[in-house]
Motif scaffolding. Structure first.
Motif, mmCIF file in Angstrom:
data_model
loop_
_atom_site.group_PDB
_atom_site.id
_atom_site.type_symbol
_atom_site.label_atom_id
_atom_site.label_comp_id
_atom_site.label_asym_id
_atom_site.label_seq_id
_atom_site.Cartn_x
_atom_site.Cartn_y
_atom_site.Cartn_z
ATOM 1 N N CYS A 182 33.433 30.195 36.989
ATOM 2 C CA CYS A 182 34.002 29.177 38.094
ATOM 3 C C CYS A 182 35.559 29.195 36.957
ATOM 4 C CB CYS A 182 33.714 28.176 38.231
ATOM 5 S SG CYS A 182 34.963 26.856 39.170
ATOM 6 N N LYS A 183 36.958 29.348 37.113
ATOM 7 C CA LYS A 183 37.650 28.483 35.950
ATOM 8 C C LYS A 183 38.525 27.410 36.906
ATOM 9 C CE LYS A 183 38.643 33.653 35.803
ATOM 10 N NZ LYS A 183 40.315 35.115 35.426
ATOM 11 N N GLY A 184 38.426 26.462 37.750
ATOM 12 C CA GLY A 184 39.152 25.872 38.123
ATOM 13 C C GLY A 184 39.050 25.407 39.632
ATOM 14 N N ARG A 185 39.874 24.508 40.356
ATOM 15 C CA ARG A 185 40.094 24.482 41.541
ATOM 16 C C ARG A 185 41.589 25.027 41.816
ATOM 17 N NH1 ARG A 185 36.520 20.714 44.201
ATOM 18 N NH2 ARG A 185 38.738 19.010 44.627
ATOM 19 N N ASP B 277 41.883 17.125 40.353
ATOM 20 C CA ASP B 277 40.981 18.157 38.910
ATOM 21 C C ASP B 277 41.782 19.880 39.331
ATOM 22 O OD1 ASP B 277 39.974 18.653 41.508
ATOM 23 O OD2 ASP B 277 37.932 18.451 40.646
ATOM 24 N N CYS B 278 42.610 20.168 40.205
ATOM 25 C CA CYS B 278 42.642 21.192 40.396
ATOM 26 C C CYS B 278 44.298 21.765 39.362
ATOM 27 C CB CYS B 278 43.873 21.346 41.269
ATOM 28 S SG CYS B 278 42.819 21.147 43.322
ATOM 29 N N VAL B 279 43.705 23.665 38.781
ATOM 30 C CA VAL B 279 44.774 23.779 38.258
ATOM 31 C C VAL B 279 45.303 25.033 38.573
ATOM 32 C CG1 VAL B 279 42.649 23.632 36.299
ATOM 33 C CG2 VAL B 279 43.316 26.151 38.081
ATOM 34 N N GLY B 280 45.626 24.853 39.775
ATOM 35 C CA GLY B 280 46.722 25.542 41.218
ATOM 36 C C GLY B 280 46.678 24.820 42.004
ATOM 37 N N TYR B 281 48.284 25.460 42.636
ATOM 38 C CA TYR B 281 48.529 24.359 44.172
ATOM 39 C C TYR B 281 49.188 25.818 44.426
ATOM 40 C CZ TYR B 281 50.352 20.834 46.622
ATOM 41 O OH TYR B 281 51.105 19.782 47.413
ATOM 42 N N LEU B 282 49.462 26.479 46.267
ATOM 43 C CA LEU B 282 49.197 26.585 46.732
ATOM 44 C C LEU B 282 49.928 26.478 47.703
ATOM 45 C CD1 LEU B 282 50.137 29.563 47.451
ATOM 46 C CD2 LEU B 282 48.235 29.990 48.923
ATOM 47 N N LEU C 257 48.939 13.986 38.134
ATOM 48 C CA LEU C 257 47.741 15.682 38.660
ATOM 49 C C LEU C 257 47.328 16.164 37.102
ATOM 50 C CD1 LEU C 257 49.757 16.995 41.713
ATOM 51 C CD2 LEU C 257 47.449 15.131 41.552
ATOM 52 N N PRO C 258 47.126 15.872 35.875
ATOM 53 C CA PRO C 258 46.581 15.761 34.669
ATOM 54 C C PRO C 258 46.326 17.944 34.445
ATOM 55 C CG PRO C 258 45.119 14.203 35.237
ATOM 56 C CD PRO C 258 45.369 14.529 36.544
ATOM 57 N N ARG C 259 45.910 18.044 35.968
ATOM 58 C CA ARG C 259 45.472 19.514 35.312
ATOM 59 C C ARG C 259 45.699 20.605 35.509
ATOM 60 N NH1 ARG C 259 39.225 20.892 36.176
ATOM 61 N NH2 ARG C 259 39.289 22.856 34.138
ATOM 62 N N LEU C 260 46.969 20.459 36.588
ATOM 63 C CA LEU C 260 47.870 21.087 37.250
ATOM 64 C C LEU C 260 48.321 22.021 36.490
ATOM 65 C CD1 LEU C 260 48.817 22.087 39.787
ATOM 66 C CD2 LEU C 260 50.557 20.099 40.047
ATOM 67 N N ARG D 277 58.642 19.489 32.393
ATOM 68 C CA ARG D 277 58.011 18.325 31.684
ATOM 69 C C ARG D 277 57.180 19.021 30.967
ATOM 70 N NH1 ARG D 277 57.690 13.137 32.679
ATOM 71 N NH2 ARG D 277 58.349 13.509 34.624
ATOM 72 N N LEU D 278 56.499 18.732 32.248
ATOM 73 C CA LEU D 278 54.907 18.171 32.444
ATOM 74 C C LEU D 278 53.991 19.448 32.016
ATOM 75 C CD1 LEU D 278 54.191 15.862 35.335
ATOM 76 C CD2 LEU D 278 54.009 15.549 33.163
ATOM 77 N N GLY D 279 54.634 20.288 32.014
ATOM 78 C CA GLY D 279 54.538 22.076 31.919
ATOM 79 C C GLY D 279 54.098 22.189 32.677
#
Length: 319
Positions: free
Chosen positions: A11-14, A60-65, A79-82, A102-104
């Motif tokens: 698992c690499k994240g949500r 806690d999601c790293v990606g967002y479709l 959304l700190p992990r996005l 700005r948030l990378g």
């Protein structure tokens, strides 16, 4: 080219999935995300998520479709992990891109994937407007045998405002129906000369010469069709909007419909979706569809595969 797929299964994240075309019924391409080691989250299956739903589901999601829901900077900051937002289309005006940078957070799009679907809907709305198809359907289902005289689309002058990938497809389809086409674009593609019945023209000439106007521009700071520009239209013009609601001044359009300057407005886009009740939406000469331009089986397949591939590549690069 097949989408990039990882071979490891840890698992690499949500990853959150919010486009309505994907969050309710799913799509085979979403399996590629799971195969790559990501867990999927669906904040509002089949609906446009609210800010509260996004905040709760993506913490806690790293990606967002993502779909077309608004993503202001204040929300992105929570959304700190996005790390990446991937759109299954080209519109990013709902995303605060300065805050994302700005948030990378990478913001990715899938250009051209829904062009044919949107172009075909624009043509369908032109035909529906010319023949008052929704009105006739309502009358007959209400038990009224009434008719409105229509107009044939062949021989009409179509004004295409914004002649990028979608606009050019609209122009080509219209030419095939026997229309003449005038096109305005801030950066016209000089090599696009599909027919002697097609020509590039300044915006004012397009507005004053066209019997049907179809909007295909990106979002603008000011409406393209306001009281002044609507006043340039030929009496009884038809306006088609499958681009952005902000391109039209609603108050001015309502006045143009009431006066007969505009015979019919057909729109697939709204400033908020779903839109609240309004005089414009309920106007008897307004045809509405619920943002279905890119909602075809073929467009959804192309857009989803491109969006998933973009997201996988972005997250892999950041890892």
């Amino acid at each position: 080219m097949p989408p990039t797929r990882a071979t490891d299964t840890g698992c690499k994240g949500r990853i959150a999935v919010t486009p309505r075309s994907l969050s309710d019924g799913g799509h085979p391409a979403l399996r590629w995300l799971e195969d790559a080691g990501y867990d999927l989250v669906f904040p509002a299956p089949g609906e446009v998520p609210t800010e509260d739903q996004i905040r709760a589901s993506l913490s806690d999601c790293v990606g967002y479709l993502a779909g077309t829901e608004p993503l202001p900077g204040a929300l992105l900051e929570q959304l700190p992990r996005l790390r990446a937002i991937s759109r299954n289309g080209v519109g990013v005006d709902s995303i605060d891109q300065e805050a994302a940078a700005r948030l990378g957070i990478s913001v990715l799009t899938a250009p051209g994937t829904n062009s044919q679907g949107v172009a075909e809907l624009a043509i369908a709305l032109m035909l529906a407007s010319c023949r008052s198809i929704p009105w006739h359907d309502t009358q007959l289902k209400s038990g009224n045998w009434k008719r409105r005289q229509g107009r044939e689309i062949s021989g009409q002058v179509l004004g295409v405002i914004g002649c990028g990938q979608i606009g050019r497809r609209v122009a080509s389809l219209a030419l095939g129906l026997g229309m003449k086409v005038l096109a305005f674009d801030e950066y016209p593609l000089a090599s696009f000369e599909p027919s002697p019945d097609f020509s590039w023209a300044p915006l004012e000439k397009v507005l004053t010469s066209s019997q049907i106007v179809s909007l295909h521009m990106p979002p603008a700071d000011l409406p393209v069709l306001d009281a002044d520009t609507l006043g340039l239209l030929r009496a009884g013009a038809i306006v088609i909007n499958t681009a952005r609601a902000s391109l039209i001044d609603d108050t001015a359009m309502l006045q143009a419909l009431d006066s007969g300057r505009v015979d019919t407005l057909a729109t697939d886009v709204f400033s908020s979706e779903p839109p609240p009740p309004s005089r414009l939406i309920s106007h008897p000469r307004v045809i509405t569809t619920p943002h279905i331009g890119g909602y075809t089986r073929e467009s959804v397949d192309r857009a989803t595969e491109a969006a998933v591939d973009n997201l996988l590549k972005a997250l892999a690069a950041q890892r």
